[in-house]
Scaffold this active site. Structure first.
Site, mmCIF file in Angstrom:
data_model
loop_
_atom_site.group_PDB
_atom_site.id
_atom_site.type_symbol
_atom_site.label_atom_id
_atom_site.label_comp_id
_atom_site.label_asym_id
_atom_site.label_seq_id
_atom_site.Cartn_x
_atom_site.Cartn_y
_atom_site.Cartn_z
ATOM 1 N N ASP A 171 0.821 -1.209 0.000
ATOM 2 C CA ASP A 171 0.000 0.000 0.000
ATOM 3 C C ASP A 171 0.860 1.267 0.000
ATOM 4 O OD1 ASP A 171 -1.893 -1.944 0.453
ATOM 5 O OD2 ASP A 171 -2.721 -1.023 2.270
ATOM 6 N N ASP A 172 0.208 2.361 -0.350
ATOM 7 C CA ASP A 172 0.708 3.742 -0.156
ATOM 8 C C ASP A 172 1.635 4.234 -1.262
ATOM 9 O OD1 ASP A 172 -0.725 3.507 2.161
ATOM 10 O OD2 ASP A 172 0.950 3.873 3.528
ATOM 11 N N HIS B 182 -6.275 2.969 -3.283
ATOM 12 C CA HIS B 182 -6.154 3.198 -1.839
ATOM 13 C C HIS B 182 -6.667 4.604 -1.486
ATOM 14 C CE1 HIS B 182 -4.594 1.957 1.998
ATOM 15 N NE2 HIS B 182 -3.548 2.743 2.023
ATOM 16 N N HIS C 144 -5.508 9.378 1.503
ATOM 17 C CA HIS C 144 -5.260 8.513 2.667
ATOM 18 C C HIS C 144 -6.024 8.955 3.911
ATOM 19 C CE1 HIS C 144 -3.150 5.507 5.108
ATOM 20 N NE2 HIS C 144 -2.830 4.948 3.953
ATOM 21 N N TYR D 250 -6.071 2.186 6.514
ATOM 22 C CA TYR D 250 -6.195 1.642 7.885
ATOM 23 C C TYR D 250 -7.178 0.464 7.950
ATOM 24 C CZ TYR D 250 -4.787 6.540 8.176
ATOM 25 O OH TYR D 250 -4.187 7.754 7.930
ATOM 26 N N HIS E 13 3.976 -2.303 2.882
ATOM 27 C CA HIS E 13 3.997 -0.965 2.273
ATOM 28 C C HIS E 13 5.256 -0.765 1.439
ATOM 29 C CE1 HIS E 13 1.238 -0.676 5.682
ATOM 30 N NE2 HIS E 13 0.623 0.270 4.990
HETATM 31 ZN ZN LIG Z 1 -2.172 3.061 3.628
#
Ligand SMILES: [Zn+2]
Length: 307
Positions: free
Chosen positions: A68-69, A118, A122, A159, A225
């Site tokens: 992710d991210d 995603h 965020h 999250y 991540h």
């Molecule tokens: Zn994230």
């Protein structure tokens, strides 16, 4: 909000559940002392999964890789490593970073990685109104479409923050959530490691899960991540641990044999997206960044300033 996102979008079936308050500085809203209310199915609060939520691979030899991210400059090292091992992962990308690093997203797609969303900024999704969540998702979808020519179906809530209201909005848009059944906790490293988290614990977790795998009822989907250099270094080590143990690291789309990774393969129009979609295999002709990408930049700045 682009009003086009709401045109022909029916949100009337979305359950009426209160909008939660995200803590200042980000993170998931706090679970009330008595837990989530009836019918809320709030995963961050009580680990409740909806019938459509994905959280595991079917087979205990499979290991669903999710990062992710990104995309971030650090993603590159991880992509190099996966390419050398002929492995694909699922990446849940952040819209504001897609327009910052479009070339990295293009490479991820070209290497056969499964692209998921995603959100744009965020922000915890249960803290957004229905309309704000639509904007988060559809601007991200539009940016990804501009860069690689397809629109992801699978999304990961920041999250893991999802309840039945969020699920209702996802369903109206044709999206489906992927949560996880193991968390490496590498995410501490993305935020300056405020709690004194020891990076060695990540490989310790992986070792533990590998030893549990033969008796597990299902395969892992692990949260990792590709934002920080340290996180990527740990992710590379984790892949090597899995391969050495004879497990099969792969994308979520591979372990679930998905055929609907992208909306274009579902042969349906996408609310608010230009031209809709007429079906066909868009993956064979990805379009690259067009000049209209520039129109997304002021929006990104606005989002960042509001953080
Ligand atoms: Zn994230």
């Amino acid at each position: 909000m682009d009003p086009a996102f709401l045109r022909s979008l029916d949100l009337s079936q979305v359950p009426r559940i209160p909008i939660r308050k995200a803590p200042p500085g980000g993170g998931s809203p706090t679970c009330p002392a008595g837990g989530a209310g009836p019918g809320e199915c709030w995963w961050t609060c009580d680990k409740c999964l909806g019938p459509q939520d994905v959280s595991a691979c079917p087979n205990n030899k499979q290991w669903g890789l999710t990062y992710d991210d990104g995309p971030s400059p650090n993603s590159t090292l991880l992509l190099d490593h996966m390419q050398s091992k002929n492995i694909q992962a699922t990446v849940f990308v952040v819209g504001s970073r897609v327009i910052e690093y479009p070339a990295i997203l293009k490479r991820e797609y070209a290497l056969g990685h499964h692209i998921g969303m995603h959100g744009w900024s965020h922000t915890a999704w249960t803290s957004l109104t229905n309309e704000q969540l639509v904007a988060e998702l559809q601007w991200t979808a539009r940016a990804i479409k501009e860069v690689i020519g397809v629109t992801p179906t699978y999304v990961r809530p920041p999250y893991g923050d999802i309840d039945n209201r969020v699920r209702g909005v996802l369903e109206a848009l044709g999206y489906r959530a992927v949560i996880w059944n193991q968390d490496t906790n590498d995410w501490y490293l993305n935020y300056g490691n405020p709690t004194g988290y020891n990076p060695a614990w990540v490989s310790g977790n992986i070792t533990q899960w590998i030893s549990n795998a033969p008796s597990a009822k299902e395969g892992i989907i692990a949260l990792e991540h590709d934002l920080s250099g340290e996180g990527v270094r740990l992710a590379i080590g984790a892949i090597d641990q899995m391969l050495k143990a004879g497990l099969q690291p792969q994308s979520v789309s591979q372990c679930l044999s998905l055929t609907d990774m992208y909306q274009e393969s579902k042969n349906q129009s996408i609310p608010g997206q230009p031209g809709g979609v007429k079906g066909g295999d868009a993956s064979s002709s990805p379009s690259f960044v067009s000049p209209s990408m520039a129109s997304l930049v002021p929006l990104a700045l606005l989002f960042l300033m509001n953080q």
